[in-house]
Every structure is written in C-alpha cells, then in structure tokens.
Scaffold this active site. Structure first.
Site, PDB file in Angstrom:
ATOM      1  N   ARG A 118     -25.652  -3.534  -1.535  1.00 19.47           N
ATOM      2  CA  ARG A 118     -24.838  -3.812  -0.342  1.00 19.47           C
ATOM      3  C   ARG A 118     -25.142  -2.872   0.826  1.00 19.47           C
ATOM      4  NH1 ARG A 118     -21.006  -4.696  -4.555  1.00 19.47           N
ATOM      5  NH2 ARG A 118     -20.575  -6.933  -4.789  1.00 19.47           N
ATOM      6  N   LYS A 140     -32.434  -6.330  13.899  1.00 22.95           N
ATOM      7  CA  LYS A 140     -32.631  -7.681  13.364  1.00 22.95           C
ATOM      8  C   LYS A 140     -33.554  -7.594  12.163  1.00 22.95           C
ATOM      9  CE  LYS A 140     -32.048 -10.899  17.233  1.00 22.95           C
ATOM     10  NZ  LYS A 140     -32.742 -11.937  18.044  1.00 22.95           N
ATOM     11  N   GLU A 182     -44.640  -9.234  24.244  1.00 23.01           N
ATOM     12  CA  GLU A 182     -43.243  -8.813  24.244  1.00 23.01           C
ATOM     13  C   GLU A 182     -42.935  -7.877  25.417  1.00 23.01           C
ATOM     14  OE1 GLU A 182     -40.857  -9.976  22.511  1.00 23.01           O
ATOM     15  OE2 GLU A 182     -41.627 -10.751  20.619  1.00 23.01           O
ATOM     16  N   LYS A 224     -34.493  -2.703  25.689  1.00 22.02           N
ATOM     17  CA  LYS A 224     -33.891  -3.284  24.485  1.00 22.02           C
ATOM     18  C   LYS A 224     -32.668  -2.489  24.045  1.00 22.02           C
ATOM     19  CE  LYS A 224     -34.744  -5.733  20.290  1.00 22.02           C
ATOM     20  NZ  LYS A 224     -35.742  -6.296  19.355  1.00 22.02           N
ATOM     21  N   GLU A 234     -25.873 -10.437  19.262  1.00 23.33           N
ATOM     22  CA  GLU A 234     -26.417 -11.571  19.999  1.00 23.33           C
ATOM     23  C   GLU A 234     -25.385 -12.672  20.225  1.00 23.33           C
ATOM     24  OE1 GLU A 234     -30.045 -14.508  19.209  1.00 23.33           O
ATOM     25  OE2 GLU A 234     -30.705 -12.425  19.300  1.00 23.33           O
ATOM     26  N   ARG A 238     -27.720 -10.550  24.607  1.00 25.40           N
ATOM     27  CA  ARG A 238     -28.938 -10.239  23.855  1.00 25.40           C
ATOM     28  C   ARG A 238     -29.834 -11.463  23.669  1.00 25.40           C
ATOM     29  NH1 ARG A 238     -29.501  -6.758  18.159  1.00 25.40           N
ATOM     30  NH2 ARG A 238     -31.763  -7.035  17.962  1.00 25.40           N
ATOM     31  N   ASN A 242     -34.712 -13.559  23.702  1.00 26.61           N
ATOM     32  CA  ASN A 242     -35.418 -14.627  22.994  1.00 26.61           C
ATOM     33  C   ASN A 242     -36.210 -15.513  23.961  1.00 26.61           C
ATOM     34  OD1 ASN A 242     -34.544 -14.116  20.257  1.00 26.61           O
ATOM     35  ND2 ASN A 242     -32.516 -14.781  20.914  1.00 26.61           N
ATOM     36  N   HIS A 245     -39.043 -17.584  22.719  1.00 26.18           N
ATOM     37  CA  HIS A 245     -39.026 -17.574  21.260  1.00 26.18           C
ATOM     38  C   HIS A 245     -38.657 -18.926  20.656  1.00 26.18           C
ATOM     39  CE1 HIS A 245     -39.374 -13.313  21.898  1.00 26.18           C
ATOM     40  NE2 HIS A 245     -39.366 -13.061  20.611  1.00 26.18           N
ATOM     41  N   HIS A 249     -41.241 -20.064  18.193  1.00 22.53           N
ATOM     42  CA  HIS A 249     -40.962 -20.226  16.769  1.00 22.53           C
ATOM     43  C   HIS A 249     -41.362 -21.619  16.293  1.00 22.53           C
ATOM     44  CE1 HIS A 249     -37.705 -16.810  16.712  1.00 22.53           C
ATOM     45  NE2 HIS A 249     -38.932 -16.364  16.844  1.00 22.53           N
ATOM     46  N   HIS A 262     -47.319 -13.817  16.019  1.00 23.24           N
ATOM     47  CA  HIS A 262     -45.993 -14.001  16.613  1.00 23.24           C
ATOM     48  C   HIS A 262     -46.037 -13.800  18.126  1.00 23.24           C
ATOM     49  CE1 HIS A 262     -41.723 -13.943  17.250  1.00 23.24           C
ATOM     50  NE2 HIS A 262     -41.766 -12.705  17.694  1.00 23.24           N
TER      51      HIS A 262
END
Length: 358
Positions: A118, A140, A182, A224, A234, A238, A242, A245, A249, A262
């Site tokens: 956990r 993330k 990026e 960032k 997010e 935030r 993206n 993205h 993606h 990526h």
C-alpha cells in the site's frame, strides 16, 4: 547543481539538476532513505549506469530489477516483475524503490511503489531528456493497457527527483529529439518566452550544449512544479500539460507502441491540436505554422499514421480526459495559453482527423 521544489502544501520534495549526481554520495545519502533499496532499470541503462550507482550505495542492502526496454513493455506483467523482486528480497514498507531510467521505467517503478504494501517510498533518477523535463516530476505513475495508454495507474509523488545531466551524453539522438517535444509543449501552453528561446537555441540543444540543456530542463521543471502545486490530481489546470497527448496517445496505441517514441507521438499530436485550434478560429495560421516549424527544426516527425479517422477517434475516446461521455481536448488560444474543453464542433474534429489520419 540546481535545486527546485515541488510544493503540494501537505508535502514537498526537491528536484536536483546537474552533472555527476548519480555518483554524488553526499546527495544520494541525504535524499535516499532506508537501508533496503530496489533499483528498477532497463537493459540499456543498466549497462551504462547501474554499477556506478551501486558503488555509491554500498552501505545499503541493494537489489536490482532489470526490465526489457521499450514502451511496449509498459504493462501489468512487467510491473509484476517489480513486485516479484520486492517480495523475493523480503522488502518491507521502509524500503525505497529507485527508478533509474527513462519515462517507462519511472512510470512502472512509481506504480509498483504506490501499490506494494500500500505504498513505499520511491526516488526518480531520470536518464532521458523526456523524463528529466516531464515524466519524473508530478507523481503520475502507471502502465498501459491494450485499450489505451496509462489506463492503469496512480498519482503517487516521489521522495525526490535527481536528474544527472551527464546521462544525456549517452542518449541516442532520436531520444534527445523526443524529449525536446515536451519542452516545446511547455512553451506552447504556458511560456511564450520559452517558445521564443527554443526558436533561438534549437541548434545548441541538438548539439547537446550543456548550458542550454540545463536551462531547458530547469525551466520545464519550474513550469511543471507550478502547475502540479495548483492541481496535483489533474482536476482542471494540470490537464493543459496534456497538450498533444490525446492525439499522441492514439498514435502510439494505433501503432502498438512500436513505431513512435512517446515524445514523437506527442509532437505530431501537438501539430494536430494546433491545426484544430486554427480550424476553430482560436489561433491564426501563423501560430500553427510556428508550432509546425519548431517541430521540424527539432527533427521530430509531423505525419500521423494513416490508420483512418474512425480508428483514431475510437482510440481517443479511451483517453483519461473523457468525462461524462465528453472527450475533452487541449487546444491553443495563443502561444502560452491553452484551454481544456469538451465544447467544440464535431465537424472540426472530424475534419482534423480526416486531414491527418485518413
């Protein structure tokens, strides 16, 4: 060495940027807690840096987990190998996971750390430009699923980020260019002065000028850290990070994560998003052309795979930014200002997808 802080109110952690940090015993001793450590890395990075890092951690009990390289291995199965290593070495909740590598390693190691017992501590030791400017910061973590990218994961912040700029000397040219995508993103959505600086210094960055790269990393991390401090999970702001993205993606998934890096997919996605922004009248053609030109100058691809508009849309609809059945897109209002919206003409999206994917 430069040090920045990510301040989340109830917690904060440092980002250290500079040369020689993977062998800086004083820094490693100060920032990496615990006696039991698991270094998670991949086959390429292990060959280059694992022994050096191990030498500097000689006073600890250190185990290793070496993963195959590549986005196609960012899966639950691969994360399971990290869990297997933690269990095999009988590591407890006071253990620390060290993510030594690029974005794939960082995401998998962080996800495993978030889940194991956990939650155990982890440290990001990014060795690629993309990871140093983006994926190592902000917490993330996760893995891909056949249905889409990063669909399984958690927000889980590292104890610290240690970015050794010396590792960029061994980075392949293609990986360096992918990382620049990026940095360009931050200029597009937040800082037009950074965009201008990139325009003026792209040749230095591609030539691996240390001063230029250090500035690109530190400014990207500053942006960032600012955004994450305002919106860690997010919920609103935030999501502007993206930009490119959702389209990117879809490009990665459509090509089974084997054709585009990526950053390359994100670069194409940014051009597509800029084109849609222009189609909707949010920006003029000059801004769209500037986005296209800077991607070209960085040596990044600007063509999407012709998988069909319907297939691209299907993959985009699996994106995490879909809420209440509405697919939100990150679009530009001007350089340095982005919006996240689910309110756009379907005809504009259809025409954009047809232009790039049909």
């Amino acid at each position: 060495m430069q040090t920045l802080q990510v301040d989340l109110g109830q917690s904060r952690y440092p980002i250290a940027i500079g040369p020689g940090l993977l062998t800086n015993r004083e820094l490693l001793d100060a920032q990496i807690r615990g006696r039991d450590l698991l270094i998670v890395t991949d086959t390429t990075v292990a060959r280059l840096y694992l022994a050096k890092l191990n030498d500097c951690l000689a006073s600890r009990r250190v185990a290793e987990c070496i993963l195959p390289e590549g986005e196609q291995h960012k899966t639950l199965q691969t994360a399971g190998w990290v869990f297997d290593a933690l269990v095999a070495k009988k590591m407890n909740r006071d253990a620390t996971v060290l993510a030594l590598g690029g974005g794939v390693v960082g995401d998998i190691a962080g996800f495993a750390a978030a889940c194991y017992q956990r939650g155990v501590g982890y440290v990001q030791l990014p060795t690629t430009l993309l990871a140093q400017v983006d994926s190592s910061v902000g917490g993330k973590t996760g893995v891909n699923h056949a249905g889409g990218k990063n669909l399984i994961g958690a927000f889980y912040q590292p104890l610290c980020v240690i970015s050794d700029t010396d590792t960029l000397a061994t980075l392949p040219d293609r990986e360096l260019r992918a990382g620049l995508a990026e940095v360009i993103k931050y200029g597009c959505v937040w800082d037009p002065l950074l965009f201008d600086w990139l325009d003026n210094n792209m040749d230095l960055l591609l030539a691996r000028d240390v001063e230029a790269l250090t500035y690109a990393i530190s400014r990207s991390c500053e942006i960032k850290a600012t955004v994450v401090a305002k919106d860690e999970r997010e919920q609103n702001l935030r999501a502007i990070l993206n930009f490119g993205h959702t389209f990117g993606h879809a490009i990665e998934a459509a090509t089974a994560y084997e054709t585009f890096l990526h950053g390359e997919a994100v670069g194409v996605g940014m051009l597509i998003a800029a084109s849609m922004s222009h189609r909707m009248g949010l920006i003029d053609a000059a801004i769209k052309d500037r986005v296209r030109d800077i991607l070209c100058r960085a040596g990044l691809p600007i063509e999407a795979p012709r998988v069909g508009a319907a297939r691209a849309l299907e993959l985009m609809q699996m994106d995490k930014k879909v809420l209440a059945g509405s697919m939100r897109l990150v679009l530009l209002e001007k350089l340095g200002r982005a919006i996240v919206t689910g309110s756009y003409p379907q005809t504009a999206l259809d025409a954009t997808l047809a232009e790039y994917f049909a």
